[in-house]
Design a protein around this motif. Structure first.
Motif, mmCIF file in Angstrom:
data_model
loop_
_atom_site.group_PDB
_atom_site.id
_atom_site.type_symbol
_atom_site.label_atom_id
_atom_site.label_comp_id
_atom_site.label_asym_id
_atom_site.label_seq_id
_atom_site.Cartn_x
_atom_site.Cartn_y
_atom_site.Cartn_z
ATOM 1 N N ALA A 117 57.540 74.698 7.871
ATOM 2 C CA ALA A 117 56.969 74.869 6.443
ATOM 3 C C ALA A 117 56.233 73.493 5.929
ATOM 4 C CB ALA A 117 57.653 75.641 5.403
ATOM 5 N N ALA A 118 56.759 72.420 6.277
ATOM 6 C CA ALA A 118 56.669 70.902 5.844
ATOM 7 C C ALA A 118 55.291 70.607 6.427
ATOM 8 C CB ALA A 118 57.850 70.259 5.969
ATOM 9 N N ALA A 119 55.001 71.218 7.436
ATOM 10 C CA ALA A 119 53.607 70.524 8.227
ATOM 11 C C ALA A 119 52.575 70.619 7.391
ATOM 12 C CB ALA A 119 53.507 71.243 9.477
ATOM 13 N N SER A 120 51.828 69.509 7.670
ATOM 14 C CA SER A 120 50.396 69.353 6.835
ATOM 15 C C SER A 120 49.403 70.367 7.379
ATOM 16 C CB SER A 120 50.012 67.882 7.193
ATOM 17 O OG SER A 120 48.519 68.037 6.747
ATOM 18 N N ASP A 121 48.881 70.911 6.406
ATOM 19 C CA ASP A 121 47.846 72.007 6.983
ATOM 20 C C ASP A 121 46.550 71.279 7.343
ATOM 21 O OD1 ASP A 121 49.482 73.622 5.419
ATOM 22 O OD2 ASP A 121 47.879 74.245 3.677
ATOM 23 N N GLY A 122 46.101 70.152 6.721
ATOM 24 C CA GLY A 122 44.843 69.544 7.234
ATOM 25 C C GLY A 122 44.719 68.973 8.727
ATOM 26 N N ALA A 123 46.154 68.625 9.221
ATOM 27 C CA ALA A 123 46.261 67.862 10.489
ATOM 28 C C ALA A 123 46.010 69.180 11.335
ATOM 29 C CB ALA A 123 47.467 67.235 10.581
ATOM 30 N N ARG A 124 46.454 70.326 11.124
ATOM 31 C CA ARG A 124 46.275 71.292 12.369
ATOM 32 C C ARG A 124 44.861 71.509 12.420
ATOM 33 N NH1 ARG A 124 50.682 70.144 10.815
ATOM 34 N NH2 ARG A 124 49.944 68.665 12.568
ATOM 35 N N LEU A 125 43.894 71.049 11.665
ATOM 36 C CA LEU A 125 42.492 71.683 12.016
ATOM 37 C C LEU A 125 42.134 70.892 13.319
ATOM 38 C CD1 LEU A 125 39.327 71.464 9.749
ATOM 39 C CD2 LEU A 125 39.413 69.780 11.801
#
Length: 202
Positions: A117-125
């Protein structure tokens, strides 16, 4: 990959071609809360298995070693007296994130990824979420995905960014950016229907 390719072929044969661009977003997925000691929590944050778990398979089988805590921000609700709180609410949340890329027109999930849950959304792009088989190049996403690294990545990969722009620091949002973001929101809201449908089946 083989299963996805067969599914993709089935959709294409049925006329569902990914040709309207794609929408990226993430949603939180709750996991049972763990009763761990501070030392165990520290080990888990560092990617280590707590020492006293290794010889206790029954205990280990009931422990979630991958879920993490984060803060879930929720818009503050109007009070009974009609006033609004000065800030939104930050609620502790334990679990995972489901990151998806959906086809704009048909709302099928084309790419997905699961993280704590703490992972960054943006970096997954930049980690395989963009669907290169979509014949339209536009990508919609909220401000969590707006970064120079992501914009450069999309440009190099031939995608056209429709990602929301952030409000300038300590300045009002320019009127034309407000209007642009509002138009993007209408399209981006389609992904919320996908998440709602997923959660209604759990």
């Amino acid at each position: 990959d083989g299963l996805f390719n067969r599914f993709d072929a089935t959709l294409r044969n049925a006329g569902y071609l990914p040709m309207s661009g794609q929408i990226l977003d993430a949603t939180l997925v709750a996991a049972p809360k763990q009763r761990n000691t501070n030392a165990e929590k520290a080990d888990l944050r560092e990617g280590r298995m707590p020492e006293d778990w290794q010889d206790k398979p029954s205990k280990l089988s009931h422990k979630d070693r991958h879920a993490r805590w984060t803060l879930k921000f929720t818009r503050a609700k109007r009070q009974d007296d009609g006033t609004m709180p000065s800030s939104d609410l930050a609620i502790p949340f334990f679990g995972y994130k489901s990151h998806v890329s959906i086809d704009r027109k048909y709302r099928f999930i084309r790419k997905w990824k699961t993280t704590h849950a703490a992972a960054s959304d943006g970096a997954r792009l930049r980690e395989g979420l963009l669907d290169k088989t979509n014949t339209a190049s536009s990508v919609w996403a909220d401000t969590a995905y707006r970064s120079k690294a992501n914009e450069d990545f999309m440009e190099k990969q031939g995608f056209v960014s429709k990602v929301h722009r952030k409000k300038p620091h300590l300045k009002p949002m320019p009127r034309h950016i407000q209007k642009s973001n509002a138009g993007k929101s209408v399209i981006r809201s389609r992904v919320e229907h996908v998440f709602a449908d997923q959660k209604s089946q759990t």
